[in-house]
Design a protein around this motif. Structure first.
Motif, mmCIF file in Angstrom:
data_model
loop_
_atom_site.group_PDB
_atom_site.id
_atom_site.type_symbol
_atom_site.label_atom_id
_atom_site.label_comp_id
_atom_site.label_asym_id
_atom_site.label_seq_id
_atom_site.Cartn_x
_atom_site.Cartn_y
_atom_site.Cartn_z
ATOM 1 N N CYS A 90 37.839 41.945 34.466
ATOM 2 C CA CYS A 90 38.137 40.964 35.502
ATOM 3 C C CYS A 90 36.863 40.223 35.903
ATOM 4 O O CYS A 90 35.762 40.563 35.480
ATOM 5 N N SER A 91 37.034 39.235 36.748
ATOM 6 C CA SER A 91 35.891 38.410 37.151
ATOM 7 C C SER A 91 35.035 39.134 38.191
ATOM 8 O O SER A 91 35.440 40.151 38.768
ATOM 9 N N ASN A 92 33.870 38.556 38.460
ATOM 10 C CA ASN A 92 33.014 39.083 39.524
ATOM 11 C C ASN A 92 33.732 39.068 40.862
ATOM 12 O O ASN A 92 33.613 40.018 41.653
ATOM 13 N N GLU A 93 34.481 38.001 41.117
ATOM 14 C CA GLU A 93 35.153 37.864 42.411
ATOM 15 C C GLU A 93 36.227 38.949 42.563
ATOM 16 O O GLU A 93 36.410 39.522 43.638
ATOM 17 N N PHE A 140 33.234 34.016 45.937
ATOM 18 C CA PHE A 140 31.875 33.911 45.421
ATOM 19 C C PHE A 140 30.902 33.580 46.560
ATOM 20 O O PHE A 140 29.791 34.134 46.626
ATOM 21 N N ALA A 141 31.316 32.704 47.453
ATOM 22 C CA ALA A 141 30.447 32.342 48.590
ATOM 23 C C ALA A 141 30.161 33.580 49.445
ATOM 24 O O ALA A 141 29.028 33.766 49.916
ATOM 25 N N GLU A 197 44.081 32.282 31.852
ATOM 26 C CA GLU A 197 44.957 31.753 32.907
ATOM 27 C C GLU A 197 44.273 31.760 34.280
ATOM 28 O O GLU A 197 44.909 31.453 35.279
ATOM 29 N N LYS A 198 43.001 32.165 34.313
ATOM 30 C CA LYS A 198 42.375 32.315 35.631
ATOM 31 C C LYS A 198 41.001 31.677 35.705
ATOM 32 O O LYS A 198 40.358 31.429 34.686
ATOM 33 N N GLU A 199 40.549 31.460 36.938
ATOM 34 C CA GLU A 199 39.203 30.959 37.178
ATOM 35 C C GLU A 199 38.349 32.073 37.748
ATOM 36 O O GLU A 199 38.831 32.853 38.578
ATOM 37 N N GLY A 200 37.116 32.116 37.342
ATOM 38 C CA GLY A 200 36.231 33.128 37.903
ATOM 39 C C GLY A 200 34.921 33.180 37.159
ATOM 40 O O GLY A 200 34.780 32.579 36.085
ATOM 41 N N THR A 201 33.961 33.914 37.735
ATOM 42 C CA THR A 201 32.665 34.049 37.081
ATOM 43 C C THR A 201 32.559 35.420 36.420
ATOM 44 O O THR A 201 33.179 36.385 36.862
#
Ligand code: SF4
Length: 698
Positions: A126-129, A515-516, A463-467
């Motif tokens: 999964c992403s960092n977020e 992320f912020a 399908e997703k956004e993330g870092t």
């Protein structure tokens, strides 16, 4: 062909820790094909997984609605269970019903038995977020630090040694620095299989004159590029590295100026290795004394040298000692802090570095800030508005033991597959079946999901956004190329819905808001913003300014330890936890294949990858096959003290006699039914790379 696509979307490969940048070519919500982009870690290159492993999200078994276990259906792996038709065991449910049931079971267990009754496994996929939100839910909602992920099964021992000796668990230099090195030492890794695009940089370096030294019990494709390739005895690594240190100290090849300026504890190291001469260690490591001297001299006298390692180092009961030795080699020879020098544990999963940084670790808060440090904890309590547990939580294998001991009763598992990835699977599966409440969030009804009470359909990487953060400390942005199918939801959204049902007032509308928040708790993200990542695609941490590139090479003047000095940690060779004997005379080792990633949940559902490696195989030397009287392709049975499997044999001239390799991606011949759960005492990592087994013709 590109003319047929109606859009391209730039993202990152979802598989290994190399972190190749790629573009999805999309038409009508279908990815048609994938191309490599000019990312810092791949310069347009992709391996077979990144290039062809993109259609798993469309597999017919993809989860598109929440599922709830039917009353009376026993938990556990059922040989007749069909993950493509799960509805005999589960029923479909609305999101509202599934979320209520998922959260209610966990909340009730916490009320009845206290915070220690719950645990969570997050995911390096999964992403960092998502990792940040998941550990925040466990710490502030569940109320304990019982949160971990697959780093416990891969580089936890490397990180333990790096934290102890350098004060930081990340790599000191990117793998692209190999191009600047005179000597590159690869040990306990097989990059052409596990980090294929990184392997292309090692080949490029060798073609440019870099001396590649490969130390491993098995032969590998990169041997063809090596200046020296040595096969040491399985488990003989600490003996080999200490013998190298003995040579370097005995022949005064160390860098006294560097040692004086940047380290502490060299006298103790010198004293410790004095009796570990090449002659004394040769029997333990199986390498001739003169050869040990030759490679020690080559490494120590190189102007610039790097060390890369993988799971062959870390997945031992002496995994932390292995990494301590490699760190001592680099420190003694002054081989860190300059271009072309450094220490680099090659990360296995696309976001295992980022998920660890974001806090999916039971003993530390994000950015490795110890949970027991009152001042650091207070900062997170203020950030999150919640009281935090000062006690370190349980690790992956410890959680399984705690379930069977009646301590942990409920779990939330996101994107991990312990029913395939844990050692001694019969034990792990028994533990999963014993849970009073299990919530699994995934793309498919994985082997672990077959034990669940509630299954929540998640979103696949395209399908997703993330870092995500790769092995080089490069933070990169992944973008959604297609919409999720059916009612599948983003992982961050699902975690937030569970958190709200724990009474947490979460209100994130987009991963960029997460992320912020991360930036407020993680100094490693200083000068890295979502906007910057969207613009530049990749920024390396640490990064000194918003308009500066990140630091590819770190620790040129000081280490992040008290006093700024790195520390030598002496070691002694230890036997494996389960040495071979007359009953179990062969060494079993496990790992990945080029085509299949981890437990195969994604790659075995990717059509091209599955077609390339459709069945479980065990690799043995031609001599071992002869001894067994088995032709390549014939069936063999492998037995350990914990289980047995039968699978096809493959002839592999790179395998030493007396050893068998089994990939852990195949449920029909699950390697981890055989593996030993004994743990490294520091990293708490199991000994996947050495178990005593017995082979026979099936
Ligand atoms: Fe993906 Fe790793 Fe292959 Fe690159 S090397 S394409 S990141 S699996």
């Amino acid at each position: 062909d590109s003319a047929a696509a109606d859009r391209t979307v730039d993202s990152v490969c979802p598989y290994c820790g190399v972190g190749c940048q790629l573009s999805y070519h999309v038409k009508d919500e279908q990815i048609l094909f994938v191309e490599g982009r000019d990312g810092p870690a791949n310069q347009g290159r992709l391996c077979v997984k990144g290039r062809f492993g993109f259609d798993y999200p469309n597999h017919p078994a993809r989860l598109i609605r929440p599922l709830i276990r039917r009353d009376g259906v026993a938990k556990g792996l059922d040989p007749d269970f069909d993950p493509a038709r799960p509805l005999t065991h589960f029923r479909e449910a609305s999101w509202e019903e599934a979320l209520e049931m998922a959260a209610r079971g966990l909340v009730d267990l916490k009320s009845a038995h206290g915070p220690g009754a719950l645990a969570g496994f997050g995911s390096a996929k999964c992403s960092n977020e998502e990792a940040w939100l998941f550990q925040k839910l466990v710490r502030t909602g569940f109320g304990s630090n019982h949160v971990d992920h697959c780093t416990r099964l891969c580089h936890a021992s490397s990180v333990a040694a790096l934290m102890e000796c350098l004060g930081s668990g990340a790599v000191t230099a990117s793998f692209m620095q190999a191009l600047e090195a005179d000597v590159v030492l690869l040990t306990g890794c097989n990059p052409a299989v596990n980090h294929p695009v990184a392997a292309t940089y090692f080949k490029q370096a060798a073609r440019g004159g870099t001396r590649l030294i490969i130390l491993d019990p098995r032969g590998q494709a990169l041997d063809a590029y090596a200046w020296r390739s040595l096969r040491f005895s399985p488990g003989g690594d600490v003996a080999l590295y200490n013998a190298m240190l003995n040579v370097i100290i005995d022949e005064a090849l160390y860098d006294q100026a560097y040692i004086d300026a940047h380290t502490e504890g060299f006298a103790a190291l010198r004293q410790s290795v004095v009796d570990m001469t090449p002659e004394a260690m040769s029997g333990l490591c199986g390498v001739a004394p003169e050869t040990i001297r030759e490679i020690a001299r080559a490494y120590a006298t190189a102007e610039r040298a790097m060390i890369f390692w993988g799971m062959g180092i870390s997945q031992h009961v002496h995994g932390t000692d292995n990494a301590r030795c490699l760190i001592s080699l680099a420190l003694a020879c002054g081989q860190t802090g300059r271009p072309g020098t450094g220490l680099h544990p090659l990360r296995g999963q696309n976001n295992v570095q980022g998920a660890s940084d974001a806090g999916l670790i039971p003993m530390v808060l994000p950015d490795y800030q110890p949970v027991g440090d009152a001042q650091l904890r207070a900062a997170f309590e203020e950030l999150w508005g919640a009281e935090l547990d000062p006690e370190p939580g349980l690790t992956v294998v410890e959680i399984m033991d705690a379930i069977l001991a009646g301590q942990v009763r409920g779990m939330y598992i996101l994107g991990e597959n312990p029913a395939m990835s844990d050692p001694d699977l019969n034990h792990a599966r028994q533990a999963l079946a014993a849970l009073e409440h299990l919530v699994v969030q995934d793309l498919f009804v994985t082997e672990t999901a077959q034990f669940a009470d509630v299954i929540l359909p998640a979103t696949a990487w395209p399908e997703k956004e993330g870092t995500v953060t790769n092995t080089n400390r490069q933070v990169q942005l992944g973008r959604a190329a297609v919409a999720p199918p059916g009612e599948a939801k983003p992982d961050w959204w699902i975690i937030q819905e569970i958190a709200r049902r724990f009474g947490l007032a979460w209100d994130y509308a987009h991963p960029s808001e997460v992320f912020a928040e991360m930036k407020r708790g993680m100094p490693s993200l200083d000068n890295i913003s979502w906007e910057r990542l969207a613009r530049e695609g990749s920024v390396t941490y640490p990064c000194p300014a918003e308009d500066a590139p990140g630091q590819d090479v770190v620790f040129s003047d000081a280490f992040p330890r008290a006093g700024g000095r790195a520390r030598f940690a002496p070691t002694r060779p230890l036997p494996p936890d389960e040495p071979i004997d007359a009953d179990y005379p062969t060494v079993l080792t496990t790992g990945r294949l080029l085509e299949h990633w981890h437990t195969g949940a994604m790659t075995r559902r990717a059509s091209v990858l599955d077609a390339l490696e459709p069945e479980a195989t065990a690799s043995l030397s031609p001599g071992e096959l002869n001894r067994l009287g088995v032709a390549p392709g014939g069936a063999i049975t492998i037995v350990t003290r914990r289980g047995e499997i039968t699978l096809a044999a493959r002839s592999d001239p790179g395998m030493p006699d007396g050893m068998v390799f089994v990939p852990f991606a195949y449920v029909e011949a699950a390697a981890n039914l055989l593996t030993n759960p004994a743990l490294d005492p520091f990293g708490k990592i199991p000994e996947f790379k050495y178990a005593a087994c017995r082979l026979s013709r099936a």
